[in-house]
Structure formats: structure tokens, C-alpha cells
Design an enzyme around this catalytic site. Structure first.
Site, mmCIF file in Angstrom:
data_model
loop_
_atom_site.group_PDB
_atom_site.id
_atom_site.type_symbol
_atom_site.label_atom_id
_atom_site.label_comp_id
_atom_site.label_asym_id
_atom_site.label_seq_id
_atom_site.Cartn_x
_atom_site.Cartn_y
_atom_site.Cartn_z
ATOM 1 C CG HIS A 162 25.248 8.359 -8.082
ATOM 2 N ND1 HIS A 162 24.852 7.853 -9.088
ATOM 3 C CD2 HIS A 162 25.759 7.093 -7.465
ATOM 4 C CE1 HIS A 162 24.936 6.368 -9.467
ATOM 5 N NE2 HIS A 162 25.314 6.060 -8.212
ATOM 6 C CB SER A 283 34.092 39.679 -8.920
ATOM 7 O OG SER A 283 33.147 40.380 -9.325
ATOM 8 C CE LYS A 289 32.042 35.487 -7.435
ATOM 9 N NZ LYS A 289 31.309 34.021 -7.400
ATOM 10 C CD GLU A 296 35.832 28.969 -12.266
ATOM 11 O OE1 GLU A 296 34.788 28.998 -12.665
ATOM 12 O OE2 GLU A 296 36.902 30.014 -12.136
#
Ligand code: ARG
Length: 466
Positions: A162, A283, A289, A296
Site C-alpha cells: 500500500h 526545465s 529541476k 516517465e
């Protein structure tokens, strides 16, 4: 008589009075995407030609001219001189080129053959190669996992259920979970290959041919392990494409779950790993960043690969036997799954090989969240308590620790005695995180001793298959 112009870019036309509407051509032509099958179309054509010579349908001289023509076309493709334009599909393209290079005799190659059995053959030859390529990449990935795991058998990390801290494991054990998944994926591909490696050629359009084709000879020449036993099945099913799309989806789902973890672990909050600069992006606005784009995108492309599987099933589900033009839609779906899968593996493997592991952060995280609570309950069982009772006692200990801001390792024996008199000095060994890990020696468990054994086995397996 064929009228001039009507047969341009077409293998048919005799029974038509009108030209095909140009929009229909644009709508139905597959050359833009099946062009990449050219090496396989040539390979299958060559095998077909040789067999036609053997059975006397082509004279040796005719056969020789055709084979030379096919060689010439191969050279043209290799030199990048053939454009994917002007013809309906790759089969028409190659036949047109053959007539160009071999002359009228080129028109004899299609004896006893249809584009229906031809395209099924080309696609199986293509997929056979691609399955091999994917399996080689999976081999690299499995090896990378085993190598990385070998360095981290003692590296503590939290195991989750979980996404809540559950029990301490090692980073090696976590990595090897993926080894097992990718190994099953490889087995699925191997299995899919068995059913892909069957020759459709000789099935004709759907009902065979009056020529006594030697299909066994064609199969042997093309390296197919058997011949499709029903001509109607041979041209109409694409279950081998579905199987590959399914196997590819599972590889992607496994990869995607792994990527999700890498993304999570590389956040400052987790800080378990740092991805190499070469496999991350920045970024345009936020200077600080460092984004895990590769992971992804692999996660994102999983959606397309799953889509290709459901798309392929949907294409097939209502089709009457045998070939229907709908089936042409198999190729964009299959090609996309092959390309997406290989594209992901190509970047994922070096990303995995270059990531930095922050063992201290992992171990520190393992000290939070009472990961040793189950070990403590099992300690009480060894002292004679039934597990259910032990569970309740430890639950109370945990609540006490939460209130006191303590860990199980930080309790005194006196404090333990507030909950049960069976606690003894050895409780501290039971709650020591490394000790707990070592003690979980069950087969398939995370104890370093067991994981090291598994790595040895894996290395043996990989050496054998290399
Ligand atoms: N381009 C077609 C395909 O990919 C080849 C087979 C065409 N056969 C036919 N009878 N129209 O499926």
C-alpha cells in the site's frame, strides 16, 4: 487487354472498367507503413522462386533470371534507391521492380502465391527477428539487474505494501523481483516465437493452388519449424501478432512499475537513487529541476502498447474467414508495439546501469515505520505466544512507541515488560534490522545468504543462455 495506365501500381485491374478513385488509393494503400517489410518480402520471394524451380514450374533459366532480379532489387533497397511511393503495398512494389529488372518473366513469380499468404509470411519473418532482438535486450536487462543486485545484498531498504512501510528487505531483493518478471516475459516471447515460426506460404489466397508446391522445402529454406496445416487459417489469423502484443504489454507493464519506483525513489523526499544526468532533463523555467523523463516516457508508452493489444483484438473479433482488408491494420499496431518496446529498453537499460544508489538514505528510511514489528511478533511466537496474541502485543508496543517518539530498537527491556513478561535480553537481536533480514532465510526470502544463492543461480542461467 490491359489498358495503359490502369495497371500502374496495381497487381490487378483486368476486370475493372474504371480507375480506382484516388482517395480510395490513398485510403487503402499500405506502402507507407509496410515498406519496412521489404527484406522479408524479398527473402520469401527468393524461397518461393527456388521452390518453383525445384518443382519445375519455372525453368532453370527463368528461375535464374528472377533470382538475379531479386538480388538486384535487394541492392537497390540497400542503397536507399527505392522510394516508398507509387504502389499499393510492398508486395506490389517488389513485383513491379522485378518486372523492371527481370523483364516479362518476373510476372511468373506470383504463380501459386497470393498477397494473402505472402503478407502473413513476411510478417512472421519480421516478427521472428524482432522477438529475437527483444529477447537479447531482455537478456541485457536481466544481467544488469543481477549485477546491480550483487552489490546490494546487505543494503537495507523498506519494503512496502500500500506504499506504506511494511518490512525491511534489501535493495538486491527488490531488484531481483524485477529479474523474475523479465525472465517470465522472456519465456512468454520464446513461447510466442514457437507459434510465430510457422509457414503460411502455399496457402494461396485462401484455398491453396493446383500447383504441387513443396511447402516443406520453402519452410526449410526460410527456417520455419513447420508448415501451416490449414490454408484458410494460414491467411486469416493474426493470433501470433496478438500474442506478441500481449507479451510486449507485459514487459511494458513491468518496466512501467519499475519506472514508477525509480521516479519515486529519485524524489528529494525519498532520495534512494539519483539518475545520471544523461538520462534526465531540465526545465525551461525552473533552474533547479532534474526530471526523470525517460522513466516517465517508458511509463507513458506502456499505455500505447496496451492500446495496440486491445486494438489488434478488436480488429480481429468480427472477421469472417478468411482474409479481409481489415487485417491490414495489424501492421501499424504491431510495428508500434515493437518500436515502442525496443525504444524503451534501449534507454532504460543504460539508465539503470548508470543510476547512483544512495544506500545510506535507503537504510535510514528502513529505520522508520516499524518495519521490524513482524519480526518482533515472530520473536514472541518463539517464546510461546500464539501468533494472533503476539500480533496484538506488538500492536500495543508500536502504539506506545508512536506516543513516546521511539523505535522498537530504542525501547528498554523494562519498557518491553510493560507489555509482556516473556521479553528477554535477546529481544534486541530480534528487532535489529540487519538481524531480522538475515533471519528471513525462507526459500525466495530476502536474507542476504538466500539472495546471494539466487544470484549465483541467475548468473549460471544467464551464462547458459548467452
Ligand atoms: N497490404 C495487404 C495487407 O497488408 C496485403 C494483402 C492484400 N491482399 C488483398 N487481397 N488485398 O494486408
Amino acid at each position: 487487354m490491359e489498358e495503359e495506365g490502369k495497371s500502374v501500381g496495381k497487381l490487378w485491374g483486368g476486370r475493372f472498367r474504371k480507375e480506382t478513385d484516388r482517395r480510395v488509393r490513398a485510403f487503402g494503400d499500405s506502402l507507407s507503413f509496410d515498406f519496412r517489410l521489404w527484406p522479408y518480402d524479398l527473402q520469401a520471394s527468393e524461397a518461393h522462386a527456388r521452390m518453383l524451380i525445384q518443382i519445375g514450374v519455372l525453368s532453370p533459366a527463368e528461375g535464374e533470371t528472377i533470382l538475379k532480379g531479386l538480388q538486384k532489387i535487394y541492392g537497390e533497397f540497400m542503397d536507399g534507391k527505392v522510394e516508398p511511393t507509387g504502389e499499393e503495398d510492398v508486395h506490389s512494389l517488389i513485383e513491379t521492380l522485378l518486372v523492371k529488372w527481370a523483364g516479362e518473366v518476373g510476372k511468373k513469380l506470383h504463380t501459386g502465391r497470393s498477397r494473402n499468404d505472402q503478407v502473413a509470411t513476411d510478417l512472421r519473418l519480421f516478427l521472428r527477428d524482432e522477438i529475437q532482438a527483444v529477447r537479447e535486450m531482455l537478456f541485457e536487462l536481466r544481467l544488469a539487474l543481477a549485477d546491480l543486485a550483487a552489490l546490494h545484498c546487505e543494503t537495507l531498504m523498506p519494503g512496502y505494501t500500500h506504499l506504506q512501510p511494511a518490512q525491511q528487505v534489501s535493495f538486491a531483493h527488490h531488484l531481483l523481483a524485477y529479474y523474475e518478471m523479465f525472465t517470465r516475459d522472456d519465456q512468454r516471447l520464446e513461447d510466442c516465437l514457437r507459434r510465430t515460426n510457422v509457414l503460411p506460404l502455399g496457402a494461396g489466397a485462401l484455398a491453396g493452388t493446383t500447383f504441387a508446391l513443396d511447402r516443406e522445402a520453402t519452410a526449410a529454406e526460410l527456417g520455419f519449424s513447420s508448415v501451416a496445416q490449414n490454408s484458410m487459417d494460414a491467411v486469416s489469423d493474426r493470433d501470433f501478432v496478438v500474442e506478441f502484443c500481449a507479451a510486449a504489454s507485459l514487459v511494458m507493464v513491468h518496466l512501467s512499475r519499475f519506472c514508477e519506483e525509480l521516479i519515486l525513489w529519485s524524489t528529494p523526499q525519498f532520495g534512494f537513487i539519483e539518475l545520471d544526468d544523461a538520462y534526465t532533463t531540465g526545465s525551461s523555467m525552473m533552474p533547479q529541476k532534474k526530471n526523470p523523463d525517460v522513466a516517465e516516457l517508458c511509463r507513458g508508452k506502456t499505455g500505447r502498447v496496451i492500446g495496440n493489444l486491445t486494438g489488434m483484438l478488436a480488429v480481429l473479433k468480427g472477421l469472417p474467414l478468411t482474409y479481409n482488408k481489415d487485417i491490414q491494420e495489424d501492421k501499424p499496431l504491431l510495428f508500434d508495439s515493437v518500436d515502442s518496446l525496443k525504444g524503451c529498453l534501449e534507454v532504460f537499460i543504460p539508465m539503470l546501469l548508470t543510476l547512483e544508489v544512495n544506500s545510506d538514505r535507503m537504510s535510514a528510511a528502513a529505520e522508520q515505520g516499524f518495519l521490524n514489528a513482524t519480526d518482533l511478533a515472530e520473536y514472541l511466537v518463539r517464546k510461546g505466544l500464539p501468533f494472533r496474541e503476539a500480533h496484538a502485543v506488538v500492536g500495543k508496543v508500536v502504539l506506545y512507541c508512536l506516543e513516546q517518539g521511539k523505535q522498537l530498537e530504542g525501547m528498554t527491556l523494562e519498557e518491553y515488560h510493560l507489555f509482556s513478561s516473556v521479553f528477554e535480553e535477546d529481544v534486541f537481536q530480534a528487532v535489529a534490522l540487519q538481524e531480522g533480514l538475515k533471519a528471513r532465510r525462507v526459500l525466495g526470502g530476502p536474507a542476504p545468504e538466500i539472495v546471494k544463492q539466487r544470484i549465483e543461480e541467475i548468473k549460471k542461467i544467464l551464462r547458459k543462455t548467452d
